[in-house]
Design an enzyme around this catalytic site. Structure first.
Site, PDB file in Angstrom:
ATOM      1  N   GLU A 219       0.309  -3.253  -4.113  1.00  0.00           N
ATOM      2  CA  GLU A 219      -0.895  -2.589  -4.644  1.00  0.00           C
ATOM      3  C   GLU A 219      -0.429  -1.431  -5.509  1.00  0.00           C
ATOM      4  O   GLU A 219       0.651  -0.897  -5.286  1.00  0.00           O
ATOM      5  CB  GLU A 219      -1.729  -1.974  -3.509  1.00  0.00           C
ATOM      6  CG  GLU A 219      -2.279  -2.913  -2.483  1.00  0.00           C
ATOM      7  CD  GLU A 219      -2.813  -2.139  -1.267  1.00  0.00           C
ATOM      8  OE1 GLU A 219      -2.603  -0.907  -1.185  1.00  0.00           O
ATOM      9  OE2 GLU A 219      -3.421  -2.776  -0.415  1.00  0.00           O
TER      10      GLU A 219
ATOM     11  N   LYS B 119      -0.212   2.369  -6.490  1.00  0.00           N
ATOM     12  CA  LYS B 119      -0.315   3.641  -5.765  1.00  0.00           C
ATOM     13  C   LYS B 119      -1.017   4.627  -6.695  1.00  0.00           C
ATOM     14  O   LYS B 119      -0.478   5.000  -7.736  1.00  0.00           O
ATOM     15  CB  LYS B 119       1.079   4.142  -5.397  1.00  0.00           C
ATOM     16  CG  LYS B 119       1.064   5.400  -4.550  1.00  0.00           C
ATOM     17  CD  LYS B 119       2.474   5.798  -4.152  1.00  0.00           C
ATOM     18  CE  LYS B 119       2.492   6.972  -3.188  1.00  0.00           C
ATOM     19  NZ  LYS B 119       1.391   7.887  -3.227  1.00  0.00           N
TER      20      LYS B 119
ATOM     21  N   ARG C 211      -5.275  10.693  -0.512  1.00  0.00           N
ATOM     22  CA  ARG C 211      -5.544   9.679   0.488  1.00  0.00           C
ATOM     23  C   ARG C 211      -6.673  10.175   1.383  1.00  0.00           C
ATOM     24  O   ARG C 211      -6.641  11.306   1.844  1.00  0.00           O
ATOM     25  CB  ARG C 211      -4.257   9.488   1.308  1.00  0.00           C
ATOM     26  CG  ARG C 211      -4.324   8.407   2.360  1.00  0.00           C
ATOM     27  CD  ARG C 211      -4.001   7.045   1.751  1.00  0.00           C
ATOM     28  NE  ARG C 211      -3.988   6.027   2.809  1.00  0.00           N
ATOM     29  CZ  ARG C 211      -2.952   5.773   3.574  1.00  0.00           C
ATOM     30  NH1 ARG C 211      -1.824   6.453   3.439  1.00  0.00           N
ATOM     31  NH2 ARG C 211      -3.021   4.839   4.497  1.00  0.00           N
TER      32      ARG C 211
ATOM     33  N   LYS D 141       6.433   2.975  -0.136  1.00  0.00           N
ATOM     34  CA  LYS D 141       5.902   3.424  -1.431  1.00  0.00           C
ATOM     35  C   LYS D 141       7.065   3.397  -2.406  1.00  0.00           C
ATOM     36  O   LYS D 141       8.159   3.870  -2.114  1.00  0.00           O
ATOM     37  CB  LYS D 141       5.275   4.810  -1.330  1.00  0.00           C
ATOM     38  CG  LYS D 141       6.127   5.891  -0.700  1.00  0.00           C
ATOM     39  CD  LYS D 141       5.315   7.170  -0.550  1.00  0.00           C
ATOM     40  CE  LYS D 141       6.073   8.176   0.306  1.00  0.00           C
ATOM     41  NZ  LYS D 141       5.262   9.332   0.685  1.00  0.00           N
TER      42      LYS D 141
ATOM     43  N   GLU E 131      -8.329   5.906  -1.607  1.00  0.00           N
ATOM     44  CA  GLU E 131      -7.858   7.023  -2.417  1.00  0.00           C
ATOM     45  C   GLU E 131      -9.064   7.685  -3.064  1.00  0.00           C
ATOM     46  O   GLU E 131      -9.904   7.006  -3.661  1.00  0.00           O
ATOM     47  CB  GLU E 131      -6.894   6.508  -3.500  1.00  0.00           C
ATOM     48  CG  GLU E 131      -6.079   7.587  -4.168  1.00  0.00           C
ATOM     49  CD  GLU E 131      -4.779   7.904  -3.404  1.00  0.00           C
ATOM     50  OE1 GLU E 131      -4.479   7.204  -2.416  1.00  0.00           O
ATOM     51  OE2 GLU E 131      -4.081   8.851  -3.805  1.00  0.00           O
TER      52      GLU E 131
END
Lengths: 353, 523
Positions: free
Chosen positions: B225, B227, B232, B394, B272
């Site tokens: 996905e 970032k 968050r 990440k 997010e």
């Protein structure tokens, strides 16, 4: 009708020596540049400066000036013990205890029926290292106002020292590093520790040893003192180390095991001040009058006129005016209010407060 | 109250995090209920008293102190609580100082009663300055002891032998003074029930992935996905209540009312928070205008509209689906989204890829400033609190770098207090340096000692704890992005600047120019 005080005593511009000039006596009190005749209230570097031709002060103050300045303390040094009355020109002069540090004096000047008291720096609390402040009634009182705001009320000093000893017990593996001014505060904190039962050697930064030795020679016993140099880190665990305030956050302090950094100063009353300086153990121990002491003193001396030399003058003048006293701020230059010079090796670094 | 005041003083003056944690744990261990719980509430913003506001305190003090003197004192001290605590006229007398519980109980019972000011005055009379300070901070609701709610809960959890995530999980179902929480942490009671409320569920976090490590991973086992460069958040809605939480469990719904007001479902969602203009994600700077505010202004709501881009679903109604594997949760999320069509939300898309090289190319080609890099999530990973090693990574884009010249150095705190460890650096504009950022990490202890020596030997000016140095030391500064900022003299502001390398070899004159940095700005 009385003569205006300003006709014979007034602040001198820095170019003419600064401090307070007493015209009929031909001398300056606490000049900031060298003059022919100086009367010095006490040994702090912002009041006692080198290079004057002749200096009148208490024997203790002269000894402090010699310790600091050597031959530059003054060409002629005239000691005058507390209480002795001298005739100088057209005035009489008498030094009486101010209770600030060892040898500190108020200057009592009489001229044509008027009495002026120049207090220098002073406090009213008991101090085991110097003679207590003496109230001298006067017409004009010249006061400091370092802590001249009602937020400054110093707690009892022995309670602050007890907090230091609590911290020693709480952190046996850390050193207690306390920032103290070299003249007066250092020796007072040592004496307070002794009175609280701390008999162990107290470790000293190199800038503090000379004046401690002098205090002892002048009759103020301080107990075992050890230079904080050349020792392994572990030797400082659970010990008390004193250093000038500027050294507590500098490279010098890296020799100590995870020190609890303290500072003994009236400024520690304000949290933000303590935090800005990285102080973990603020000790409110001051050699200056707090707000209540300033007002009590103005009332005690019964003056009709008040001059305020330095500090937060406006608040003290405001209150004095409310008491029916004619009050004026002199804004004398050259006094170090904060005592936060950065270098540890400067002999006069940070004497005030 | 005096004991609480000693705790507050200790927290204020102890510079180290661990020292603060120890003080607090000692408090939890030795102070009985309910006082220890009231302190916990005070430190986690859980206390509020309707009738005791700063204005009440101000009125009380002005009844007792010359307003002129108060004004000068307040100017000098700069903090109302501290000024009042110091200036309050002592009234020695027989009154015992109140306990923390005395104060809390009386204020809760009194509400907005007109008796409140007299109660406060009586307590202030009976306390000394430290106690008055703690009292005023307690009742006006901003302790400011350098201890976040999160750190307070961390200390509590550690003391109770639990993870902070376990504490977070039950936290929002609890009420001060938290007797059931303490009973659980001391092994005297059951775990407090956290279900059926819009509580916070500690989020699942990712480890950073270095480029070199990726070859060891099986590309078919992972989903990718984007970032996104926002913050968050967790949207939790249950029992008719909706909340918006930060990653650390702070309720930030007040700052983003449009997000909370639009919630018309019952679920817990991970996503997010972004500012979005016409479908385009705005720079982080725009979101920053909305952060750390109690309430936004109408203008901010209009100029910086917030929305949530969804990553995951934790609860669908009352159904806890965290144990399901990622693929199954993703299917639930998509189905839920189609069914509910939540306003002000969209789905963060999966990024299909054929292999690591192809994904690396996608990452490098992502020009959108709102993309920080990629997230890699194992297809079979359950949603677990904290930062487990392995299931989620990440994979950020490489940082941008620019060569800057050291301009000012400031002393650090705690163990670094004797070192100049906080650096302000600049780039050239014409022949002057303009500051563009500040950083205090990215170097080793040995490098710090060497920079410290350099700073001391090249000082040109001193301002309290700050030294100005002659231009002569070049830092390669790494940063995530750079934005326009009218508040800074240079007109730009960096995100996450850190010292990448110290260029002892590079002459200051060859450092970068401001124009170079300006070209890196994302619109």
């Amino acid at each position: 009708m009385q003569t205006a005080f300003e006709s014979w005593i007034h602040p001198a511009p820095p170019s003419e020596g600064g401090g307070l000039r007493v015209v009929p006596g031909g001398f300056h009190i606490d000049p900031i540049r060298p003059v022919d005749r100086a009367v010095i209230t006490h040994g702090h570097a912002d009041h006692a400066r080198p290079g004057n031709a002749s200096v009148l002060a208490t024997p203790e103050t002269l000894a402090i000036m010699r310790e600091r300045y050597g031959a530059a303390a003054g060409a002629t040094l005239q000691p005058s013990p507390y209480g002795e009355t001298l005739r100088i020109g057209d005035v009489t002069v008498r030094l009486v205890p101010a209770g600030h540090v060892l040898g500190s004096a108020q200057v009592v000047i009489e001229h044509r029926g008027q009495r002026v008291v120049v207090s220098g720096d002073y406090k009213r609390r008991a101090d085991p290292t110097c003679a207590p402040f003496e109230v001298v009634p006067c017409d004009l009182f010249v006061s400091e106002a370092t802590f001249g705001l009602p937020v400054f009320r110093h707690p009892p000093a022995d309670r602050e020292v007890a907090r230091l000893l609590d911290s020693v017990r709480l952190f046996p593996d850390r050193a207690q590093l306390v920032g103290v001014y070299a003249l007066g505060k250092c020796q007072r904190v040592i004496r307070l520790l002794r009175e609280a039962g701390w008999d162990a050697p107290i470790f000293l930064h190199g800038a503090l040893g000379g004046l401690c030795g002098l205090y002892e020679r002048l009759g103020v016993p301080l107990g075992p003192l050890v230079p904080a140099t050349g020792l392994p880190r572990d030797a400082f665990k659970g010990q008390i180390v004193l250093a000038p305030p500027s050294a507590t956050a500098d490279r010098w302090a890296r020799r100590l095991p995870d020190p609890v950094v303290g500072a003994a100063s009236g400024w520690m009353r304000v949290r933000q001040r303590a935090r800005q300086r990285g102080v973990e153990l603020p000790m409110i121990v001051s050699d200056h009058a707090d707000w209540d002491e300033l007002i009590d003193t103005v009332r005690d001396v019964g003056c009709g006129t008040l001059w305020v030399t330095h500090g937060r003058e406006e608040a003290l003048c405001h209150v004095a005016a409310g008491m029916g006293i004619e009050a004026r701020a002199l804004a004398l230059v050259g006094f170090d209010e904060e005592g936060q010079g950065e270098t540890a090796d400067d002999p006069g670094a940070g004497d005030a407060a | 109250m005096n004991r609480f005041a000693r705790l507050i003083d200790g927290l204020v003056f102890t510079p180290s995090r661990n020292g603060k944690v120890r003080l607090l744990q000692d408090w939890f261990a030795t102070v009985p209920d309910p006082d220890r719980g009231w302190a916990l509430a005070a430190l986690t913003d859980g206390l509020s008293f309707a009738g005791a506001k700063p204005g009440v305190i101000r009125t009380l003090v002005l009844d007792r102190v010359d307003p002129v003197l108060f004004g000068w004192s307040y100017d000098y001290v700069g903090d109302l609580a501290e000024t009042v605590s110091l200036i309050w006229p002592a009234r020695p007398g027989p009154n015992a100082p109140p306990t923390l519980s005395d104060v809390v109980d009386a204020l809760r019972a009194a509400g907005r009663s007109p008796r409140v000011p007299a109660m406060i005055a009586g307590w202030l009379d009976a306390l000394e300055p430290s106690g008055r300070y703690a009292l005023i901070k307690l009742i006006t609701g901003a302790m400011r002891v350098g201890m976040s709610a999160r750190l307070t809960k961390t200390a509590l959890a550690e003391w109770g032998g639990r993870s902070v995530d376990e504490v977070e999980e039950v936290w929002h179902a609890l009420e001060p003074p938290y007797a059931d929480l303490f009973a659980w942490l001391e092994g005297r009671g059951p775990r407090p029930a956290a279900d059926g409320r819009a509580g916070f569920r500690p989020p699942m976090l990712a480890h950073p992935l270095e480029d070199a490590d990726i070859a060891a991973l099986d590309p078919t086992a992972y989903r990718a996905e984007w970032k996104w460069d926002g913050i968050r958040v967790q949207v939790a809605a249950a029992a008719g209540e909706a909340r918006l939480y930060s990653r650390t469990g702070d309720d930030i719904g007040g700052a983003f009312p449009e997000v909370v007001e639009r919630v018309a479902f019952e679920a817990v969602l991970d996503g997010e928070l972004l500012v979005v203009h016409d479908g385009r994600v705005a720079p982080f700077n725009d979101l920053q205008q909305r952060l750390n505010r109690k309430r936004p202004t109408a203008k901010q709501l209009r100029e910086f509209p917030a929305q949530v881009r969804l990553y995951d679903i934790l609860f669908d109604g009352a159904d806890d689906i965290r144990p399901l594997p990622f693929d199954a949760r993703r299917a639930r999320l998509e189905a839920w989204f189609d069914r509910v069509r939540p306003a002000g939300m969209d789905l963060s898309p999966l990024v299909p890829f054929a292999g690591w090289d192809a994904l690396a190319a996608l990452r490098a080609g992502a020009r959108d400033g709102a993309i920080e890099g990629l997230m890699l999530k194992r297809a079979d990973s359950a949603y677990v609190a904290g930062r487990p090693k392995g299931p989620w990574f990440k994979w950020k884009r490489g940082p941008l770098t620019v060569d800057c010249v050291l301009m000012y150095a400031q002393r650090g705190h705690g163990k670094r207090s004797s070192f100049y460890s906080d650096y302000t650096f600049g780039t050239w504009r014409g022949d002057e340096l303009v500051p563009v950022g500040k950083a205090y990490f990215g170097f080793t202890d040995e490098e710090l000692a060497r920079i410290d020596r350099w700073v001391r030997n090249n000082t040109t000016n001193r301002f309290g704890p700050v030294r100005e140095v002659s231009p002569g030391l070049v830092f390669e500064v790494a940063f995530d992005s750079v934005h326009r900022s009218p508040r800074h003299k240079s007109g730009v502001a960096m995100r996450f600047p850190r010292i990448g390398r110290i260029r002892w070899d590079k002459p200051a004159g060859e450092a970068d120019r401001l124009e170079t940095l300006e070209r890196m700005i994302v619109a």
